[in-house]
Every structure is written in C-alpha cells, then in structure tokens.
Motif scaffolding. Sequence first.
Motif, short mmCIF file in Angstrom:
data_model
loop_
_atom_site.label_atom_id
_atom_site.label_comp_id
_atom_site.label_asym_id
_atom_site.label_seq_id
_atom_site.Cartn_x
_atom_site.Cartn_y
_atom_site.Cartn_z
N GLU A 122 14.95 40.08 -18.86
CA GLU A 122 15.13 38.67 -19.18
C GLU A 122 16.35 38.06 -18.49
O GLU A 122 16.26 37.02 -17.87
N THR A 123 17.49 38.72 -18.62
CA THR A 123 18.74 38.18 -18.09
C THR A 123 19.60 39.30 -17.51
O THR A 123 19.56 40.43 -18.00
N ALA A 124 20.36 38.95 -16.47
CA ALA A 124 21.31 39.91 -15.90
C ALA A 124 22.67 39.70 -16.55
O ALA A 124 23.16 38.57 -16.64
N THR A 125 23.26 40.77 -17.04
CA THR A 125 24.57 40.70 -17.68
C THR A 125 25.60 41.50 -16.89
O THR A 125 25.27 42.53 -16.29
N ASP A 126 26.83 41.01 -16.91
CA ASP A 126 27.93 41.71 -16.25
C ASP A 126 28.30 42.92 -17.09
O ASP A 126 28.62 42.79 -18.27
N GLU A 127 28.25 44.10 -16.49
CA GLU A 127 28.57 45.33 -17.24
C GLU A 127 30.05 45.70 -17.12
O GLU A 127 30.52 46.61 -17.79
N ASP A 128 30.77 45.06 -16.21
CA ASP A 128 32.23 45.15 -16.18
C ASP A 128 32.74 46.59 -16.14
O ASP A 128 33.69 46.95 -16.85
N LEU A 129 32.14 47.40 -15.28
CA LEU A 129 32.53 48.81 -15.20
C LEU A 129 33.65 49.08 -14.20
O LEU A 129 34.08 50.21 -14.03
N TRP A 130 34.12 48.04 -13.55
CA TRP A 130 35.08 48.22 -12.46
C TRP A 130 36.33 49.00 -12.87
O TRP A 130 36.85 49.81 -12.11
N ASP A 131 36.79 48.79 -14.13
CA ASP A 131 38.01 49.46 -14.56
C ASP A 131 37.74 50.60 -15.54
O ASP A 131 38.63 51.05 -16.25
N SER A 132 36.49 51.07 -15.55
CA SER A 132 36.15 52.20 -16.42
C SER A 132 36.76 53.49 -15.85
O SER A 132 36.91 53.62 -14.63
N PHE B 225 37.53 56.89 -14.16
CA PHE B 225 36.81 57.61 -13.10
C PHE B 225 37.79 58.52 -12.36
O PHE B 225 38.82 58.06 -11.89
N LYS B 226 37.45 59.81 -12.31
CA LYS B 226 38.34 60.81 -11.71
C LYS B 226 39.74 60.66 -12.31
O LYS B 226 39.88 60.69 -13.53
N ASN B 227 40.76 60.43 -11.48
CA ASN B 227 42.10 60.29 -12.06
C ASN B 227 42.57 58.85 -12.08
O ASN B 227 43.76 58.56 -12.15
N SER B 228 41.61 57.90 -12.02
CA SER B 228 41.96 56.49 -12.03
C SER B 228 40.81 55.68 -12.63
O SER B 228 40.34 55.99 -13.71
N ILE B 229 40.35 54.62 -11.92
CA ILE B 229 39.24 53.79 -12.37
C ILE B 229 38.18 53.72 -11.27
O ILE B 229 38.45 54.02 -10.10
N CYS B 230 36.98 53.28 -11.63
CA CYS B 230 35.84 53.25 -10.70
C CYS B 230 36.16 52.48 -9.41
O CYS B 230 35.85 52.94 -8.30
N GLU B 231 36.76 51.29 -9.56
CA GLU B 231 36.97 50.44 -8.41
C GLU B 231 37.86 51.09 -7.35
O GLU B 231 37.69 50.84 -6.15
N ASP B 232 38.78 51.95 -7.78
CA ASP B 232 39.68 52.59 -6.82
C ASP B 232 38.95 53.54 -5.87
O ASP B 232 39.46 53.87 -4.80
N TYR B 233 37.76 53.98 -6.27
CA TYR B 233 37.01 54.93 -5.45
C TYR B 233 35.79 54.33 -4.76
O TYR B 233 35.23 54.94 -3.85
N LYS C 100 27.52 59.37 -13.99
CA LYS C 100 28.35 59.13 -15.17
C LYS C 100 28.01 57.84 -15.91
O LYS C 100 28.05 57.79 -17.14
N TYR C 101 27.68 56.79 -15.15
CA TYR C 101 27.51 55.47 -15.77
C TYR C 101 26.12 54.87 -15.63
O TYR C 101 25.51 54.44 -16.61
N VAL C 102 25.60 54.79 -14.42
CA VAL C 102 24.34 54.07 -14.17
C VAL C 102 23.15 54.75 -14.83
O VAL C 102 22.27 54.08 -15.40
N LYS C 103 23.12 56.05 -14.80
CA LYS C 103 22.01 56.82 -15.37
C LYS C 103 21.73 56.45 -16.83
O LYS C 103 20.59 56.42 -17.28
N ASN C 104 22.81 56.13 -17.56
CA ASN C 104 22.67 55.83 -19.00
C ASN C 104 21.82 54.58 -19.27
O ASN C 104 21.29 54.42 -20.36
N TYR C 105 21.71 53.71 -18.28
CA TYR C 105 20.92 52.48 -18.45
C TYR C 105 19.42 52.73 -18.23
O TYR C 105 18.60 51.86 -18.53
N ASP C 106 19.10 53.89 -17.68
CA ASP C 106 17.71 54.25 -17.38
C ASP C 106 16.99 53.16 -16.57
O ASP C 106 15.89 52.71 -16.93
#
Length: 287
Positions: free
Chosen positions: A154-164, A166-174, A223-229
């Motif tokens: 129906e609608t696209a929502t921002d999942e805001d995973l950029w600062d989740s 990841f490794k020894n920092s956050i997703c966006e750094d990699y 780690k993250y995308v798979k959970n949305y199936d």
Amino acid sequence: MQNIVGIDIGGSHITMAQVDPEKREIINSTYVREHVDSFGPKETIFSAWISAIEKVSHNLDKDDLLIGIAMPGPFDYENGISLMQQGKFIDIYQVNIKEELAGRLSISSDQIYFINDAGAFLEGEVFGGCVQGFSKIFGVTLGTGLGTAFYNGETATDEDLWDSPFKNSICEDYLATRWFVNHYAELTGGKISGTKDLLDQSEDIQSRMFDDYADSFAEFIIKYVKNYDPEVLVIGGNIAKVYPYFKKRLNQHLEEHKINLPIKISAIFEDAAILGAAGYALKKSYR
C-alpha cells in the motif's frame, strides 16, 4: 488528465517536474532544478521554492493541481511541519510548510502531500520504475547516505536503518560513499571521491574494495533486510551504478545463507523521488 507536480527537496536544491499519471513518467520538458540556500532565513528558502514551483506549474489549472513533495526528515509528513532542529532548514523548524506553500501558491492545503525522501524513492519505483506489480519490496539507496524503505503493498515507509548497529559502528559507515573514500585511503594512502574514481584505479584495488563492499552489503541484508521477507530488493543511488562489480560475490553470500532474493537496479535513479512523490499524492487524493 490530473495535473500533478512531483518535487524532491534536498539540502542544496529543489528538483521537480510535471508527471503524466497515465504513462507514469516525468514530462521531461517541464523539468526544473534550482539552488536553495537551506542554511538561509525562512523567506530565502520559501522564495526559492515558490519560484521553482511557479515555473513548473505556470501552464496548469491550479484548481486541479496536485503536488507531491519528497522531504528529508525529521518531518511531520501528515501535517507538513518541519522538525529539523539543526543544520539545514533550521530557520523553518516547526513551520507549517503545507500552509505556507498553499497560501503563497493560492491553492488549498488539501492539494499538497508530503512523503519521506527514502519512501519516495521506493514509491517511484513502484509507480513507474522497475518493481511495478510487486507487493512486498525493500528499497535501499546507496550514495552519500544510506536510505532504507519498505513497501507493504500500500505505502512505502522509511525504515531509518542508516544508524542501526553494524560491525563496530553503524550501517551507513559501511554502505555509503564515505566507506569507499576511507577504505581506499586505508589500503593505498591515496584519495578518491567515490566509486566513479575507483573505476580509474588498478583492477587489483577495485576487486579488493568491491569484494569487501559485497561482504558488508550481504551482511546488512542478512541482518536486517531478510527480516522483512521481501519479494524483491531494489537498489538506487550512485553506488547502484557499479552493482555489476560486486554482484557476483554478493549473490554468492546470499546463496550460502539460502536467501533467494531477486535484486533489481533502479530504472529511474534521480527521478524516482519526483515520480514517487507525485504517485503518492495521486494515491492519497483518491482516499
């Protein structure tokens, strides 16, 4: 035919065009892009926005006009109120942008709809891009930053995973462009500005860096995308343009983890947010 304008508001520019709702594509002859001083005072920002919108809509009936706007967050998208407290657009914090624009354009505020910029990218691909017909889609924009969105049918929502985490920092750094810049400097002591420059370097360093990037991107999906199936993953942003260089290794990782996820590359890239904002406005106006 409904008159629709799709708008993408960024940190330094406003980009827009009229959209053909039947062909689901941008009308290229109407394309407008203007510089905006987003650090400037409220009046400077609104004057630039209004000037651009009037250029793109000058030949349209205002009574029959729909405007969809892709906007970075934090933002109250339903009510059209900016919640950005630092950096860009600070002078329009808590300003009702929907009412300001409606008043200055002499239209009803009901003719204006806002959507998050990450969501707009995915809405654009659903509306007129590479994932028309799918109902569960994960979208990733890989560029200066990391954008993530999910379309639930129906609608696209921002999942805001950029600062989740990841490794020894956050997703966006990699996953964003700065990883290529920093990793190249670590490996060679040299400087590049992004993936375009990397393609001018030796094959050895290219292979090493794209392999390392594929490893990180696969880990992020697991780690993250798979959970949305999702049924499909769509990738946009400048890094998506070099997907062929890390595609094989990425898919090997996914196969090893028994993840059967088709990956599609954006069909419309920079225009996706404009098309998505317009498509979203059209969809909301019908409800």
